[in-house]
Scaffold this motif. Structure first.
Motif: not given
Ligand code: 13P
Ligand code: SF4
Length: 331
Positions: A34, A36, A50-51, A73-74, A122, A124, A138, A186, A209, A211, A236-237, A285
């Motif tokens: 990911h 992050y 991203d997710s 969760f991913m 979501y 997550n 997502t 976030h 973002h 979130e 999103s990222t 992360m």
């Molecule tokens: P995205 O990478 O899908 O934008 O999600 C951010 C996030 O917080 C994942 O934990």
């Protein structure tokens, strides 16, 4: 690939990244990271993203093993999509405060209050919550997912209140109820900090973002003209990476987890990317380290298991998620 100074200090051999790749080949494993993750983990992975993008890659990959450098969760989502594959996460304790903000019992009680409502979760969330969900989403496709639901249907959106508020605002949808959960990282990027940074950097673009606790403030800054509207982007990222490649700005203020800066700087080295809150680091992360990645590949741990019945119940919701919306910028 050369070892970063962080790696050299940690005592790992300089050739650790080559060893990771050799072990991955031997296991027929694809390495997903990911945006992050620690920079050295992102650099050694086969794909970063991203997710949504990583879920799509996990679903399509021909590899028999998926090593998910991300949070639990991913990896669970990858297992739900590909039950026949071995899914490893270098540390199964890498959780998510947002996923923890709703339990399956709370969701069942909420559904009982709104019979007939469509449940949008979501990604997550735990596998148990996904099993009680109609469609997952997502941050890349939350708006498209909710827009795909007939206007007359009530929607229960969970668990992120800031992403939910963003979707409600974009779609102007009154019959959408939003759970009051949040991600501690976030939520800590607040409107006052964003406003102060935007004032101090009047030419900067803002990548925010959805979130984030500051997403509403970002739109307020755009609405009042304090920052020109075309310089404020809620993304999103993966969307941030697309925007970075297209941007002509010389500086960008980034409101999300700080790991994102690594991919942004690689995508557009000429832009000065600055974190709105440089303490916004997700400790979950960062639990995925080179040492644990090597251990995962050497010892085949931690293997992710999802109860087959739960996985079967959640699979349709996750499949709908990966079908809706555009790819979110994996590499
Ligand atoms: P995205 O990478 O899908 O934008 O999600 C951010 C996030 O917080 C994942 O934990
Ligand atoms: Fe969960 Fe927040 Fe960490 Fe993302 S940044 S994994 S939402 S705690």
């Amino acid at each position: 690939m050369t070892a970063s100074p962080t790696i050299a200090r940690s005592g790992l051999e300089p050739g650790w990244a080559d060893e990771v790749r050799a072990l991955a080949r031997r296991r027929d494993a694809v390495l997903l990271a990911h945006n992050y993750q620690l920079p050295e983990i992102q650099d050694v992975a086969d794909h970063t993203g991203d997710s949504l993008a990583l879920s799509r890659i996990a679903a399509e990959s021909q590899a028999s093993t998926i090593v998910f450098c991300g949070v639990h969760f991913m990896a669970e989502t990858a297992k739900i999509l590909s039950p026949g594959k071995t899914v490893l996460i270098p540390d199964a304790a890498a959780g998510c405060s947002l996923a923890d903000s709703i339990t399956v019992d709370q969701l069942r009680a909420w559904k009982a209050e709104h019979p007939g409502a469509v449940v949008v979760s979501y990604v997550n969330t735990t596998a148990a919550v996904k099993a009680e969900t109609d469609i997952c989403c997502t941050s890349s496709n939350a708006v498209e997912v909710v827009a795909s639901i007939p206007a007359g249907k009530e929607v229960l959106f969970l668990p992120d209140q800031f992403l939910g508020a963003h979707v409600r605002r974009v779609l102007q949808r009154e019959n959408m109820h939003v759970w009051a959960g949040e991600c501690h990282v976030h939520a800590g990027i607040n409107g006052a900090t964003l406003t102060a940074q935007a004032e101090a950097n009047p030419d900067a673009e803002l990548f925010v973002h959805p979130e984030c606790g500051c997403a509403t403030s970002a739109l307020y800054l755009a609405g009042t003209g304090a920052v020109p509207a075309d310089r404020v982007k809620i993304l999103s990222t993966g969307g941030m990476l697309d925007a970075a490649r297209e941007s002509r700005a010389s500086s960008v203020l980034v409101a999300t987890e700080v790991g994102m800066l690594h991919q942004l700087r690689r995508a557009a080295p000429e832009i000065d990317f600055r974190a709105v809150n440089d303490r916004a680091s997700c400790r979950y992360m960062k639990m995925i380290t080179p040492e644990k990645l090597l251990r995962a590949l050497r010892e085949g741990r931690d293997e992710v298991h999802v109860d087959p019945e739960l996985a079967a119940r959640g699979r349709a919701a996750v499949r709908r998620m990966i079908e809706i919306g555009q790819p979110g910028g994996a590499e």
